[in-house]
Design a protein around this motif. Structure first.
Motif, PDB file in Angstrom:
ATOM      1  N   THR A  44      41.463  26.093  36.551  1.00  0.00           N
ATOM      2  CA  THR A  44      42.161  27.273  37.064  1.00  0.00           C
ATOM      3  C   THR A  44      43.562  27.393  36.489  1.00  0.00           C
ATOM      4  O   THR A  44      44.048  28.501  36.227  1.00  0.00           O
ATOM      5  N   ALA A  45      44.233  26.252  36.281  1.00  0.00           N
ATOM      6  CA  ALA A  45      45.586  26.274  35.728  1.00  0.00           C
ATOM      7  C   ALA A  45      45.628  26.907  34.347  1.00  0.00           C
ATOM      8  O   ALA A  45      46.640  27.495  33.947  1.00  0.00           O
ATOM      9  N   VAL A  46      44.537  26.811  33.603  1.00  0.00           N
ATOM     10  CA  VAL A  46      44.451  27.467  32.298  1.00  0.00           C
ATOM     11  C   VAL A  46      43.944  28.901  32.455  1.00  0.00           C
ATOM     12  O   VAL A  46      44.430  29.826  31.798  1.00  0.00           O
ATOM     13  N   ALA A  47      42.979  29.097  33.345  1.00  0.00           N
ATOM     14  CA  ALA A  47      42.334  30.404  33.461  1.00  0.00           C
ATOM     15  C   ALA A  47      43.276  31.482  33.979  1.00  0.00           C
ATOM     16  O   ALA A  47      43.232  32.631  33.521  1.00  0.00           O
ATOM     17  N   VAL A  48      44.147  31.131  34.934  1.00  0.00           N
ATOM     18  CA  VAL A  48      45.031  32.150  35.507  1.00  0.00           C
ATOM     19  C   VAL A  48      45.994  32.719  34.456  1.00  0.00           C
ATOM     20  O   VAL A  48      46.127  33.952  34.351  1.00  0.00           O
ATOM     21  N   PRO A  49      46.698  31.903  33.665  1.00  0.00           N
ATOM     22  CA  PRO A  49      47.538  32.493  32.611  1.00  0.00           C
ATOM     23  C   PRO A  49      46.751  33.314  31.593  1.00  0.00           C
ATOM     24  O   PRO A  49      47.236  34.349  31.124  1.00  0.00           O
ATOM     25  N   VAL A  50      45.545  32.831  31.261  1.00  0.00           N
ATOM     26  CA  VAL A  50      44.711  33.585  30.326  1.00  0.00           C
ATOM     27  C   VAL A  50      44.377  34.954  30.907  1.00  0.00           C
ATOM     28  O   VAL A  50      44.482  35.985  30.231  1.00  0.00           O
ATOM     29  N   GLU A  51      43.983  34.994  32.183  1.00  0.00           N
ATOM     30  CA  GLU A  51      43.651  36.268  32.816  1.00  0.00           C
ATOM     31  C   GLU A  51      44.873  37.172  32.899  1.00  0.00           C
ATOM     32  O   GLU A  51      44.788  38.387  32.652  1.00  0.00           O
ATOM     33  N   MET A  52      46.027  36.586  33.259  1.00  0.00           N
ATOM     34  CA  MET A  52      47.230  37.394  33.395  1.00  0.00           C
ATOM     35  C   MET A  52      47.607  38.047  32.061  1.00  0.00           C
ATOM     36  O   MET A  52      47.993  39.226  32.016  1.00  0.00           O
ATOM     37  N   TYR A  53      47.485  37.300  30.976  1.00  0.00           N
ATOM     38  CA  TYR A  53      47.812  37.878  29.671  1.00  0.00           C
ATOM     39  C   TYR A  53      46.789  38.936  29.271  1.00  0.00           C
ATOM     40  O   TYR A  53      47.126  39.951  28.659  1.00  0.00           O
ATOM     41  N   GLU A  54      45.531  38.701  29.630  1.00  0.00           N
ATOM     42  CA  GLU A  54      44.491  39.699  29.364  1.00  0.00           C
ATOM     43  C   GLU A  54      44.783  41.000  30.108  1.00  0.00           C
ATOM     44  O   GLU A  54      44.577  42.097  29.582  1.00  0.00           O
ATOM     45  N   LEU A  55      45.264  40.887  31.329  1.00  0.00           N
ATOM     46  CA  LEU A  55      45.524  42.080  32.145  1.00  0.00           C
ATOM     47  C   LEU A  55      46.764  42.846  31.706  1.00  0.00           C
ATOM     48  O   LEU A  55      46.801  44.082  31.771  1.00  0.00           O
ATOM     49  N   THR A  56      47.803  42.124  31.282  1.00  0.00           N
ATOM     50  CA  THR A  56      49.101  42.770  31.050  1.00  0.00           C
ATOM     51  C   THR A  56      49.542  42.788  29.594  1.00  0.00           C
ATOM     52  O   THR A  56      50.349  43.623  29.204  1.00  0.00           O
ATOM     53  N   GLY A  57      49.039  41.830  28.789  1.00  0.00           N
ATOM     54  CA  GLY A  57      49.527  41.710  27.413  1.00  0.00           C
ATOM     55  C   GLY A  57      50.984  41.302  27.342  1.00  0.00           C
ATOM     56  O   GLY A  57      51.640  41.484  26.315  1.00  0.00           O
ATOM     57  N   SER A  58      51.516  40.726  28.421  1.00  0.00           N
ATOM     58  CA  SER A  58      52.940  40.399  28.502  1.00  0.00           C
ATOM     59  C   SER A  58      53.130  38.945  28.902  1.00  0.00           C
ATOM     60  O   SER A  58      52.586  38.495  29.926  1.00  0.00           O
ATOM     61  N   ALA A 102      39.821  28.762  49.888  1.00  0.00           N
ATOM     62  CA  ALA A 102      39.731  30.210  50.091  1.00  0.00           C
ATOM     63  C   ALA A 102      40.479  30.962  48.991  1.00  0.00           C
ATOM     64  O   ALA A 102      40.010  32.005  48.498  1.00  0.00           O
ATOM     65  N   ALA A 103      41.651  30.464  48.590  1.00  0.00           N
ATOM     66  CA  ALA A 103      42.402  31.119  47.516  1.00  0.00           C
ATOM     67  C   ALA A 103      41.639  31.057  46.196  1.00  0.00           C
ATOM     68  O   ALA A 103      41.616  32.035  45.430  1.00  0.00           O
ATOM     69  N   THR A 104      41.004  29.926  45.927  1.00  0.00           N
ATOM     70  CA  THR A 104      40.210  29.811  44.706  1.00  0.00           C
ATOM     71  C   THR A 104      39.001  30.744  44.760  1.00  0.00           C
ATOM     72  O   THR A 104      38.645  31.381  43.756  1.00  0.00           O
ATOM     73  N   ALA A 105      38.374  30.839  45.915  1.00  0.00           N
ATOM     74  CA  ALA A 105      37.262  31.785  46.066  1.00  0.00           C
ATOM     75  C   ALA A 105      37.740  33.217  45.839  1.00  0.00           C
ATOM     76  O   ALA A 105      37.010  34.045  45.272  1.00  0.00           O
ATOM     77  N   GLY A 106      38.982  33.508  46.245  1.00  0.00           N
ATOM     78  CA  GLY A 106      39.549  34.826  45.971  1.00  0.00           C
ATOM     79  C   GLY A 106      39.704  35.091  44.486  1.00  0.00           C
ATOM     80  O   GLY A 106      39.456  36.212  44.004  1.00  0.00           O
ATOM     81  N   LEU A 107      40.092  34.072  43.734  1.00  0.00           N
ATOM     82  CA  LEU A 107      40.188  34.219  42.278  1.00  0.00           C
ATOM     83  C   LEU A 107      38.815  34.483  41.664  1.00  0.00           C
ATOM     84  O   LEU A 107      38.682  35.297  40.736  1.00  0.00           O
ATOM     85  N   VAL A 108      37.794  33.790  42.172  1.00  0.00           N
ATOM     86  CA  VAL A 108      36.429  34.028  41.680  1.00  0.00           C
ATOM     87  C   VAL A 108      36.032  35.476  41.942  1.00  0.00           C
ATOM     88  O   VAL A 108      35.526  36.183  41.039  1.00  0.00           O
ATOM     89  N   ALA A 109      36.269  35.952  43.167  1.00  0.00           N
ATOM     90  CA  ALA A 109      35.843  37.297  43.549  1.00  0.00           C
ATOM     91  C   ALA A 109      36.543  38.365  42.722  1.00  0.00           C
ATOM     92  O   ALA A 109      35.891  39.298  42.220  1.00  0.00           O
ATOM     93  N   GLN A 110      37.865  38.252  42.551  1.00  0.00           N
ATOM     94  CA  GLN A 110      38.576  39.306  41.814  1.00  0.00           C
ATOM     95  C   GLN A 110      38.199  39.307  40.333  1.00  0.00           C
ATOM     96  O   GLN A 110      38.205  40.352  39.689  1.00  0.00           O
ATOM     97  N   ALA A 111      37.819  38.111  39.798  1.00  0.00           N
ATOM     98  CA  ALA A 111      37.367  38.080  38.404  1.00  0.00           C
ATOM     99  C   ALA A 111      35.977  38.698  38.267  1.00  0.00           C
ATOM    100  O   ALA A 111      35.709  39.450  37.320  1.00  0.00           O
ATOM    101  N   LEU A 112      35.078  38.403  39.205  1.00  0.00           N
ATOM    102  CA  LEU A 112      33.729  38.966  39.158  1.00  0.00           C
ATOM    103  C   LEU A 112      33.747  40.482  39.345  1.00  0.00           C
ATOM    104  O   LEU A 112      32.992  41.212  38.683  1.00  0.00           O
ATOM    105  N   PRO A 185      33.044  36.642  30.903  1.00  0.00           N
ATOM    106  CA  PRO A 185      32.301  35.719  31.780  1.00  0.00           C
ATOM    107  C   PRO A 185      33.046  34.407  32.015  1.00  0.00           C
ATOM    108  O   PRO A 185      32.837  33.741  33.025  1.00  0.00           O
ATOM    109  N   GLY A 186      33.912  34.010  31.057  1.00  0.00           N
ATOM    110  CA  GLY A 186      34.556  32.705  31.145  1.00  0.00           C
ATOM    111  C   GLY A 186      35.480  32.549  32.343  1.00  0.00           C
ATOM    112  O   GLY A 186      35.540  31.478  32.955  1.00  0.00           O
ATOM    113  N   LEU A 187      36.208  33.609  32.711  1.00  0.00           N
ATOM    114  CA  LEU A 187      37.140  33.513  33.831  1.00  0.00           C
ATOM    115  C   LEU A 187      36.429  33.200  35.153  1.00  0.00           C
ATOM    116  O   LEU A 187      36.799  32.233  35.832  1.00  0.00           O
TER     117      LEU A 187
END
Length: 432
Positions: A44-58, A102-112, A185-187
């Motif tokens: 998750t520590a790697v996936a969250v920054p990857v997702e954030m950059y994917e979403l914002t490009g910033s 629960a917070a991790t499950a929230g990350l799964v849900a918002q990515a799906l 799918p990776g996130l």
């Protein structure tokens, strides 16, 4: 086995990591559960920054993730330690584990669901950080209840080594997930793997016995409360205990002045042409700490732990400074690995001293201070390194920080010799 083989085997046992704490069933379950969960947390520590950059490009939004994690650690770290001293520690761990899951499950849900909001990951990371800030002091404070006092250094070493191993291999596996499936799918795969692996620590915590707070002889039977007065009481105890206070100060100096992490991208680009060099630099300290842990059998036998702590912190600073002077990538990585091994020794000794020296009724609050120092020191070090590099260049910021931290550690130890005089036999039980 020949007579010549026996001395060799004894020598290997002397330096191999001490696994005797694993004979205690409760500690063994917690060690295994924490190790499995930590591996998932690194995904998750790697996936969250990857997702954030994917979403914002910033990169600015990526940087905000650090603030979202850091502020709750500062605010709730001390309070989490007070909770650990006021309530059943098993119950505190179970509640915070539920929040983390629960917070991790929230990350799964918002990515799906492909929500696409950068604010949601920020909020979920902040929630995770709150739960971690409360659970971390509690998880460390229970260690002397799981193993005998003489095995606390060995148990701390096992914990740190497992954490560093997860810090090395977890990001590598996360990279493979994104290379194989891509970020789409990776996130959710990375987040879901974290959620599944985290159940290991929940299982281990459920198996723990009840751990109510020990009575406070100064409280005259009054119930202990986890409020501001309790936190102030813990800080007052720390301020009147030179050995523990100096151990925190010397570590903070080492992290704030000598942590070179923020300089890795600049130095990798200027000296080694970028590319894979930055990855080697980011993994070097953790890899050195992991290897140091695997050869750490001697740490638990140290009697002059205060002196050894000072030597380890000085070694960290000098190794960092030498790495900043290296012109070859392999040499810089090697010296950073040496620094990482020294950092592991200092971390194990500092935590062991705290857990054995302090009475049980104070351990949670002092581990809360420890959490704040561990979380805040490197981040303040990033700020210092970046600021100095902006004015004088990355090389100057890197080398000067290591040298100054080593010099200050020596001066502090000489000016306040209580830390140098500390020996492992000095425990809370011995003083009472």
């Amino acid at each position: 086995m020949t007579r010549l083989d026996e001395p060799r085997r004894r020598g290997l046992r002397r330096f191999a990591i001490d696994v005797r704490p694993l004979a205690a069933p409760a500690y063994r379950r917690m060690w295994l559960g924490n190790g499995v969960a930590m591996f998932g947390i690194q995904l998750t520590a790697v996936a969250v920054p990857v997702e954030m950059y994917e979403l914002t490009g910033s990169s600015l939004w990526v940087g905000l993730l650090g603030i979202a994690a850091f502020v709750p650690l500062l605010v709730f770290g001390l309070w989490g330690g007070a909770l650990a001293d006021a309530y059943d520690r098993r119950r505190v761990l179970l509640v915070t584990a539920a929040v983390l899951w629960a917070a991790t499950a929230g990350l799964v849900a918002q990515a799906l669901l492909d929500v696409g909001s950068p604010l949601l990951p920020l909020v979920l990371v902040a929630v995770q950080s709150v739960a971690f800030a409360i659970s971390s002091p509690t998880r460390n404070a229970i260690l002397p209840r799981l193993v005998p006092a003489e095995l606390v250094p060995a148990a701390s070493t096992l914990n740190f080594t497992t954490y560093t191993a997860a810090s090395v291999f977890g990001p590598l596996v996360a990279g493979l997930i994104f290379a194989w499936w891509g970020t789409g799918p990776g996130l959710p795969i990375a987040y879901a793997a974290d959620a599944v692996l985290f159940t290991a620590v929940v299982w281990a915590t459920v198996r723990l016995p009840a751990m109510p707070p020990e009575p406070d002889p100064d409280a005259a039977g009054a119930p202990r409360r986890a409020g501001l007065a309790s936190i102030v009481d813990g800080l007052r105890y720390l301020s009147t205990t030179p050995v523990l206070l100096l151990s925190f100060v010397i570590d903070l100096i080492a992290m704030v002045l000598a942590m070179p992490r923020a300089l890795f991208p600049e130095i990798a680009e200027e000296r080694f042409g970028g590319g894979a060099a930055v990855g080697w630099l980011f993994s070097a300290i953790a890899a050195g700490a992991m290897l140091g842990g695997l050869t750490s059998g001697w740490i638990g036998r140290l009697r002059r732990q205060g002196l050894a702590l000072v030597v380890a912190v000085v070694g960290w600073g000098l190794a960092v400074a030498a790495a900043g002077l290296a012109g070859q990538l392999w040499l810089m990585v090697l010296l950073l690995a040496v620094a990482g091994a020294a950092d592991l020794v200092s971390a194990v000794l500092r935590q062991s001293m705290l857990l054995v020296y302090a009475p049980d009724r104070m351990r949670g609050r002092l581990m809360g201070v420890n959490t704040v120092v561990i979380a805040g020191g490197p981040r303040l070090g990033d700020l210092r390194a970046g600021a100095v590099a902006a004015g004088f260049g990355g090389g100057v910021a890197w080398v000067s920080g290591g040298l100054i931290s080593a010099a200050l550690a020596v001066l502090l130890a000489v000016a306040f010799p209580a830390l140098l005089r500390y020996r492992a036999a000095t425990t809370a039980a011995d003083r009472n």
